[in-house]
Design a protein around this motif. Structure first.
Motif, PDB file in Angstrom:
ATOM      1  N   PHE A 293      -2.685  -1.171   0.159  1.00  0.00           N
ATOM      2  CA  PHE A 293      -3.221  -1.996  -0.940  1.00  0.00           C
ATOM      3  C   PHE A 293      -2.957  -3.456  -0.617  1.00  0.00           C
ATOM      4  N   THR A 294      -3.582  -4.344  -1.355  1.00  0.00           N
ATOM      5  CA  THR A 294      -3.439  -5.779  -1.060  1.00  0.00           C
ATOM      6  C   THR A 294      -3.154  -6.571  -2.336  1.00  0.00           C
ATOM      7  N   ILE A 295      -2.135  -7.435  -2.221  1.00  0.00           N
ATOM      8  CA  ILE A 295      -1.877  -8.416  -3.287  1.00  0.00           C
ATOM      9  C   ILE A 295      -2.409  -9.740  -2.760  1.00  0.00           C
ATOM     10  N   HIS A 296      -3.323 -10.288  -3.500  1.00  0.00           N
ATOM     11  CA  HIS A 296      -4.069 -11.450  -3.018  1.00  0.00           C
ATOM     12  C   HIS A 296      -3.562 -12.711  -3.735  1.00  0.00           C
ATOM     13  N   PHE A 297      -2.964 -13.615  -2.952  1.00  0.00           N
ATOM     14  CA  PHE A 297      -2.530 -14.926  -3.482  1.00  0.00           C
ATOM     15  C   PHE A 297      -3.653 -15.929  -3.216  1.00  0.00           C
ATOM     16  N   PRO A 298      -4.208 -16.564  -4.246  1.00  0.00           N
ATOM     17  CA  PRO A 298      -5.200 -17.612  -3.961  1.00  0.00           C
ATOM     18  C   PRO A 298      -4.595 -18.711  -3.089  1.00  0.00           C
ATOM     19  N   SER A 299      -3.318 -19.042  -3.360  1.00  0.00           N
ATOM     20  CA  SER A 299      -2.581 -20.023  -2.549  1.00  0.00           C
ATOM     21  C   SER A 299      -1.111 -19.794  -2.862  1.00  0.00           C
TER      22      SER A 299
END
Ligand code: PA5
Length: 468
Positions: free
Chosen positions: A399-405
């Motif tokens: 799975f992926t945790i997506h940080f915009p920044s």
């Protein structure tokens, strides 16, 4: 406003066949997840779940105001900040510095830095403690511009107590009675050994709020004081945590990231994915994975359930670093036992991306031109996508945790997400996520071996001299 997003598509059977979850099972679990959400919404702010209110008033303002007053007083004259603590009293501090200050922070000239140099001792490795203290003592200015931030709820943790006695003696030697003005203690507001020392010696203190356990304390003064001293925007951290918390209180389960994360990970654990890897594609975020390791391991690794039955449960949390571990661990993750779920952490936009020059050696134009003019951020994220693909292709759930920044807001979201997910996972496994009985024996035996009065029988046990 941007927010963290999570993508679980590669955990389901249509992507990873029999190693994944069934979408119908998620739908079937939703009523139970609604019930757990309601239970957590009812118990929040009480008992062991008082940590959940840290991002909200009144605790939020009380802590920010008290920290701000101390930071305003101390920061202008502080060159070195030494943080003393271990486990839950250190991992959050280290993770925040590493995520939100540059890797070269301590090397920067003072005018470029947002605060003092910071050293979190954490362990009692003599060489590491010794060289750090020598560096601080020899710096110019040195101990006269040094603040010790000792963090211990009890004051009796052997490692922190030893670090504290060493640092206190150094300061006392150099500064005489003035030394007490160089100590900020974060401890129990009313009782315990450290509290008694603070009262007697007159240190500035900040609270470890009542009912907040070490591994759930990063958003209290435990983690926030050193962060604020070093210029981290603690209000933004708490804003992020509060925003995530609201999402995690939702009974619309598809919109509740913590309920979904906990369900996916615990269901996969039940399907034999007993190792839970967190793999940031970012050096700054890597030590958040260390913080996660303590949270997940100490909270969920339990011998008995809440009804006293022996269950011996708990996933094993593992940290890995992308892309570095593509050249190390990924061989195992892809072809070794299919007993893992891999959590990627992706950063969409890096604050300081680095462009790869398009000036290529004539001998290697054909081989290297794909890199020319691109950026390291683009390369790193391409490697992450490639690894996601490769793992999925081998039916390895991920799975992926997506940080915009990487910002304080998003780091705050991440911390609250995992703490709430841990609360869910504890309920799902029917264990007490807030105790750690197994680490006590080691502490007591250490006291015995070190000659503490009243613990002689522990020494005898360890050395096999108790006739048992
Ligand atoms: O999570 C925990 O409870 C532990 O890691 C503690 O934080 C750690 O043992 C330090 O304890 P104390 O703050 O009492 O010194």
């Amino acid at each position: 406003m941007t927010q963290l997003t999570l993508d679980f598509a590669n955990c389901f059977a249509d992507r990873v066949s029999g190693h994944g979850l069934d979408a119908a099972d998620f739908d079937a679990a939703k009523p139970q997840l609604v019930e757990l959400t309601q239970r957590l919404n009812d118990s929040r702010g009480t008992g062991s779940e008082r940590w959940r209110e840290l991002p909200f008033d009144p605790m939020r303002s009380e802590h920010i105001n008290a920290i701000k007053a101390l930071v305003e007083q101390l920061r202008p004259n502080t060159k070195n900040l030494i943080v003393l603590g271990i486990g839950g009293s250190a991992l959050g501090n280290i993770a925040l510095q590493s995520a939100l200050n540059p890797a070269t922070y301590n090397l920067q000239p003072r005018e470029q830095r947002n605060g003092p140099r910071v050293f979190v001792l954490d362990n009692v490795d003599p060489q590491s403690v010794g060289t750090t203290l020598t560096e601080v003592r020899r710096s110019d200015p040195g101990l006269e511009r040094t603040v010790i931030n000792v963090i211990s709820k009890s004051g009796e943790t052997a490692e922190t107590a030893a670090q504290f006695l060493i640092a206190r003696a150094l300061l006392k030697d150099a500064l005489g009675d003035e030394y007490a003005k160089h100590v900020v203690a974060v401890t129990d507001p009313s009782s315990g050994t450290m509290r008694r020392i603070c009262d007697a010696e007159g240190y500035a203190t900040l609270p470890v709020p009542e009912g907040v356990g070490g591994r759930f304390s990063v958003l209290s003064p435990v983690g926030l004081f050193s962060a604020a001293m070093c210029g981290i925007d603690i209000a933004a951290l708490l804003d992020g945590a509060a925003a995530m918390d609201s999402r995690c209180a939702s009974t619309d389960i598809a919109e509740n990231p913590a309920a979904t994360l906990a369900w996916v990970l615990i269901e996969l654990y039940r399907k034999g994915k007993i190792n839970h890897v967190l793999m940031p594609y970012s050096n700054g975020l890597y030590l958040l994975a260390d913080w996660y390791r303590q949270l997940w391991a100490e909270s969920l690794g339990k011998r008995v359930d809440v009804d006293g039955r022996e269950v011996f449960v708990g996933p094993t949390p593992i940290k890995a670093l992308g892309a570095t571990d593509q050249h190390s661990q990924v061989q195992l993750y892809r072809e070794g036992p299919n007993d893992k779920v891999i959590g990627f952490m992706e950063v969409a936009s890096f604050a300081d991306d680095v462009t790869i020059p398009d000036d290529l050696p004539a001998e290697a134009v054909e081989q290297l031109s794909y890199l020319a003019g691109s950026t390291l951020g683009t390369l790193l994220n391409a490697e992450m996508r490639a690894t996601q693909y490769a793992l999925t292709d081998s039916h390895r759930p991920n799975f992926t945790i997506h940080f915009p920044s990487i910002t304080a807001q998003h780091v705050g979201e991440f911390l609250q997400l995992w703490m709430v997910a841990t609360a869910y996972a504890g309920l799902m496994l029917n264990i007490d996520a807030y105790n750690q009985p197994a680490v006590e024996t080691g502490k007591l035996a250490t006291f015995g071996l070190m000659g503490r009065d009243g613990y002689e029988h522990w020494k005898a046990k360890v050395l096999g001299e108790d006739g048992g």
